[in-house]
Design a protein around this motif. Sequence first.
Motif, PDB file in Angstrom:
ATOM      1  N   PRO A  37       0.813  -1.228   0.000  1.00  0.00           N
ATOM      2  CA  PRO A  37       0.000   0.000   0.000  1.00  0.00           C
ATOM      3  C   PRO A  37       0.842   1.272   0.000  1.00  0.00           C
ATOM      4  N   TYR A  39       3.766   1.594  -1.360  1.00  0.00           N
ATOM      5  CA  TYR A  39       4.298   1.707  -2.716  1.00  0.00           C
ATOM      6  C   TYR A  39       3.248   2.299  -3.648  1.00  0.00           C
ATOM      7  N   GLN A  40       1.986   1.893  -3.501  1.00  0.00           N
ATOM      8  CA  GLN A  40       0.917   2.417  -4.355  1.00  0.00           C
ATOM      9  C   GLN A  40       0.763   3.918  -4.153  1.00  0.00           C
ATOM     10  N   THR A  41       0.863   4.375  -2.909  1.00  0.00           N
ATOM     11  CA  THR A  41       0.758   5.808  -2.624  1.00  0.00           C
ATOM     12  C   THR A  41       1.900   6.572  -3.291  1.00  0.00           C
ATOM     13  N   SER A  43       3.606   5.652  -5.862  1.00  0.00           N
ATOM     14  CA  SER A  43       3.407   5.565  -7.305  1.00  0.00           C
ATOM     15  C   SER A  43       2.373   6.594  -7.771  1.00  0.00           C
ATOM     16  N   ASP A  44       1.276   6.733  -7.033  1.00  0.00           N
ATOM     17  CA  ASP A  44       0.244   7.717  -7.391  1.00  0.00           C
ATOM     18  C   ASP A  44       0.772   9.143  -7.267  1.00  0.00           C
ATOM     19  N   SER A 113      -8.255   5.287 -12.977  1.00  0.00           N
ATOM     20  CA  SER A 113      -7.261   5.226 -11.903  1.00  0.00           C
ATOM     21  C   SER A 113      -7.799   5.855 -10.622  1.00  0.00           C
ATOM     22  N   ASP A 114      -7.044   5.697  -9.544  1.00  0.00           N
ATOM     23  CA  ASP A 114      -7.403   6.307  -8.264  1.00  0.00           C
ATOM     24  C   ASP A 114      -7.343   7.827  -8.332  1.00  0.00           C
TER      25      ASP A 114
END
Length: 145
Positions: A37, A39-41, A43-44, A113-114
């Motif tokens: 999670p 890493y996802q933040t 990346s965004d 996407s988010d």
Amino acid sequence: MKTLNNKNRINKAKGFTLIELMIVVAIIGILAAVALPAYQTYSDRAKFAEAVLAATPLKSAIEVAVQTKNPANLAALAPATLGIPADITATTDVHGSAVASGVITITWKSDSSDLAGITYTLTPDGVTAPVQWTQGGTCLTNGYC
């Protein structure tokens, strides 16, 4: 007797036991569950830098208009006037951009996407040079800018 002790040492198996390997796999699994999670933040946030950079041409156009055209107030800083580019509507392929009374709003493209619909705003402090900008938008509350 000495030869017997040496023989026992040679035949002794070396390596990890099954329980030791299972513990290592469990630790790696826990670390991965925590790291993904985060890493996802990151990346965004890196992706959203694209929208922040999209504000640069509008910001420059407003600063040039303030320095060269001497607008009376912020309301004079509108799209398609004084050299400020026209508004762009956000689509699935293009980020949206708008200028209203000098306030620049960049909207992330409406993809799946988010980041879809997240906004980034820059608000000028007035019409006297040098213009100071204040960041805002939903990207601040979501932690993307």
